[in-house]
Design a protein around this motif. Structure first.
Motif, mmCIF file in Angstrom:
data_model
loop_
_atom_site.group_PDB
_atom_site.id
_atom_site.type_symbol
_atom_site.label_atom_id
_atom_site.label_comp_id
_atom_site.label_asym_id
_atom_site.label_seq_id
_atom_site.Cartn_x
_atom_site.Cartn_y
_atom_site.Cartn_z
ATOM 1 N N ASP A 29 61.640 129.453 79.207
ATOM 2 C CA ASP A 29 62.443 128.064 78.775
ATOM 3 C C ASP A 29 63.485 127.929 80.003
ATOM 4 N N GLY A 30 63.352 126.514 80.456
ATOM 5 C CA GLY A 30 64.267 126.356 81.550
ATOM 6 C C GLY A 30 65.872 126.386 81.125
ATOM 7 N N VAL A 31 66.088 126.510 79.830
ATOM 8 C CA VAL A 31 67.415 126.425 79.557
ATOM 9 C C VAL A 31 68.013 128.006 79.585
ATOM 10 N N LEU A 32 67.035 128.935 79.721
ATOM 11 C CA LEU A 32 67.859 130.454 79.610
ATOM 12 C C LEU A 32 68.220 130.893 81.165
ATOM 13 N N PRO A 33 69.162 131.716 81.210
ATOM 14 C CA PRO A 33 69.409 132.225 82.433
ATOM 15 C C PRO A 33 68.232 132.704 83.208
ATOM 16 N N LEU A 34 68.048 132.454 84.477
ATOM 17 C CA LEU A 34 66.944 133.207 85.387
ATOM 18 C C LEU A 34 67.275 134.320 86.067
ATOM 19 N N GLY A 35 68.562 134.666 86.228
ATOM 20 C CA GLY A 35 68.986 135.887 86.787
ATOM 21 C C GLY A 35 68.354 136.968 86.415
ATOM 22 N N PRO A 36 68.174 137.564 85.179
ATOM 23 C CA PRO A 36 67.304 138.697 84.852
ATOM 24 C C PRO A 36 65.946 138.496 85.388
ATOM 25 N N GLU B 255 53.621 126.213 73.719
ATOM 26 C CA GLU B 255 52.307 125.421 74.010
ATOM 27 C C GLU B 255 51.350 126.113 74.860
ATOM 28 N N ARG B 256 52.041 126.458 76.160
ATOM 29 C CA ARG B 256 51.572 127.276 77.429
ATOM 30 C C ARG B 256 51.083 128.663 76.851
ATOM 31 N N PHE B 257 52.007 129.325 76.188
ATOM 32 C CA PHE B 257 51.786 130.668 75.915
ATOM 33 C C PHE B 257 50.606 130.693 75.003
ATOM 34 N N ALA B 258 50.676 129.710 73.961
ATOM 35 C CA ALA B 258 49.456 129.766 72.770
ATOM 36 C C ALA B 258 47.989 129.484 73.310
ATOM 37 N N GLY B 259 48.289 128.613 74.410
ATOM 38 C CA GLY B 259 46.628 128.297 75.030
ATOM 39 C C GLY B 259 46.366 129.147 75.965
ATOM 40 N N HIS B 260 47.120 130.431 76.001
ATOM 41 C CA HIS B 260 46.600 131.710 76.716
ATOM 42 C C HIS B 260 46.504 131.245 78.439
ATOM 43 N N ARG B 261 47.550 130.333 78.700
ATOM 44 C CA ARG B 261 47.703 130.122 80.197
ATOM 45 C C ARG B 261 49.074 130.951 80.654
ATOM 46 N N ALA B 262 49.453 131.960 79.829
ATOM 47 C CA ALA B 262 50.610 132.698 79.946
ATOM 48 C C ALA B 262 50.419 134.067 79.530
ATOM 49 N N ASP B 263 50.967 135.148 79.989
ATOM 50 C CA ASP B 263 50.895 136.536 79.550
ATOM 51 C C ASP B 263 52.118 137.024 78.696
ATOM 52 N N LEU B 264 53.239 136.510 79.281
ATOM 53 C CA LEU B 264 54.373 136.875 78.557
ATOM 54 C C LEU B 264 55.177 135.505 78.187
ATOM 55 N N MET B 265 56.140 135.305 77.246
ATOM 56 C CA MET B 265 56.935 134.206 77.268
ATOM 57 C C MET B 265 58.472 134.587 76.860
ATOM 58 N N MET B 266 59.440 133.974 77.384
ATOM 59 C CA MET B 266 60.735 133.678 77.237
ATOM 60 C C MET B 266 61.219 132.604 76.328
ATOM 61 N N ALA B 267 60.973 132.684 74.948
ATOM 62 C CA ALA B 267 61.325 131.301 74.289
ATOM 63 C C ALA B 267 62.701 131.406 73.706
ATOM 64 N N LEU B 268 63.099 130.278 73.525
ATOM 65 C CA LEU B 268 64.447 130.015 72.673
ATOM 66 C C LEU B 268 64.557 130.642 71.246
ATOM 67 N N ASP B 269 63.385 130.143 70.844
ATOM 68 C CA ASP B 269 63.029 130.596 69.311
ATOM 69 C C ASP B 269 61.646 131.191 69.161
ATOM 70 N N PHE B 270 61.733 132.204 68.193
ATOM 71 C CA PHE B 270 60.406 132.851 67.945
ATOM 72 C C PHE B 270 60.100 133.326 66.563
ATOM 73 N N PRO B 271 59.399 132.528 65.608
ATOM 74 C CA PRO B 271 59.592 133.029 64.408
ATOM 75 C C PRO B 271 58.872 134.215 63.795
ATOM 76 N N GLY B 272 57.920 134.704 64.982
ATOM 77 C CA GLY B 272 57.177 136.059 64.512
ATOM 78 C C GLY B 272 55.555 135.702 64.380
ATOM 79 N N HIS B 273 54.818 136.490 64.631
ATOM 80 C CA HIS B 273 53.452 136.333 64.650
ATOM 81 C C HIS B 273 52.765 137.684 64.544
#
Length: 303
Positions: free
Chosen positions: A104-111, A140-158
């Motif tokens: 997510d582009g709002v997150l700090p990208l330094g790490p 949406e990108r992660f759920a569509g299997h177009r990414a292997d990991l995601m850094m998301a602002l919120d994640f309710p669990g799955h």
């Protein structure tokens, strides 16, 4: 159709070895081949290219001008072939050819950048793609299997995913110091809707994925592509909006931007997560990038 190569790597290796070791005999010893085999390999290479590689008129073979030029290209090809062999070996050991991380582009990208820098020093064969999306577009990108990991602002669990906490991200509702809203001792939603609201366009195509927390409902709306552009627009006095503290803390401290005393709350905090698919046997690149990201994210939380 391209012309078929008229010589092989073994001939190039023999050619290179003769120059490196100074004689056909020494080249043979280095390659564990008899001298006649090395001599034959070089002679057949000369026949293939159509010109002499060595001048043999003296006591030792000396590169011809054409041979010297050809040798530089031959060595580049040999180095590339060696690298290709290592690449094939690593793929054969299970390294993933590609890995995609959506952030997510709002997150700090330094790490993320520090983790990728460390990954680059590991000489792994995996090509890593980092994709920046916004808000619901990350899921949406992660759920569509177009990414292997995601850094998301919120994640309710799955049940199909695992996750780890990241450093919280606090958002402030801001305007430029001379904006009319900045002069108010208390700001209501009725005050906000009279002014231009700046928002970052959600990159999700599915509207149901889009959160509304960053939208306050003004009919006077300007959409921007990212939070850096949004920061510049607020600094330019275009309107008001939410921005993460890591992008604006210094501007607020200097007085260029001011926090709005919104009666419903002028600040809130996201609890972002690093998320990956549950897999009992993840590939080595996935394990490595997760470890590096966890190291850097832990360091960021501790700082």
């Amino acid at each position: 159709m391209s012309e078929r190569l008229r010589f092989g790597l073994d001939q190039l290796e023999a050619f290179d070895a003769v120059d490196r070791h100074g004689s056909f005999r020494a080249a043979g010893e280095a390659l564990h081949r008899v001298t006649s085999a090395v001599s034959y390999a070089v002679r057949s290479l000369e026949d293939a290219v159509g010109f002499a590689l060595f001048d043999r008129s003296g006591h030792r073979a000396v590169l011809t001008p054409a041979g010297a030029a050809f040798l530089a290209e031959a060595r580049a090809l040999l180095e590339r072939a060696t690298a290709l062999g290592r690449y094939a070996e690593q793929l054969g050991r299970g390294w993933e050819p590609e890995l995609a991380l959506v952030v997510d582009g709002v997150l700090p990208l330094g790490p993320v950048m520090r983790a990728l820098n460390r990954l680059s020093r590991e000489a792994v064969p995996t090509r890593v793609e980092v994709v920046v999306e916004y808000l619901g577009g990350v899921h949406e990108r992660f759920a569509g299997h177009r990414a292997d990991l995601m850094m998301a602002l919120d994640f309710p669990g799955h049940p199909d995913f695992e996750s780890a906490p990241m450093e919280p991200v606090t958002m402030w509702l801001l305007a430029r110091s001379d904006h009319p809203l900045a002069a108010l001792s208390a700001v209501t939603r009725a005050d906000l809707v009279q002014h231009v609201e700046l928002v970052v366009t959600d990159s999700a195509s599915d509207r149901h994925l889009r959160p509304h927390r960053l939208r306050l409902g003004s009919p006077h709306l300007v959409r921007l592509s990212d939070f850096l552009s949004k920061r510049e627009a607020i600094l330019g006095g275009v309107g008001f909006g939410w921005l993460p503290t890591h992008l604006v803390a210094d501007l607020v401290a200097r007085g260029d931007l001011v926090r709005l005393p919104f009666d419903e709350g002028g600040a809130f905090t996201f609890e972002p997560r690093l998320v990956w698919r549950r897999d009992p046997h993840p590939g080595p690149a996935t394990r490595l990038i997760r470890r590096l990201l966890d190291d850097e994210l832990s360091a960021a939380r501790a700082s």
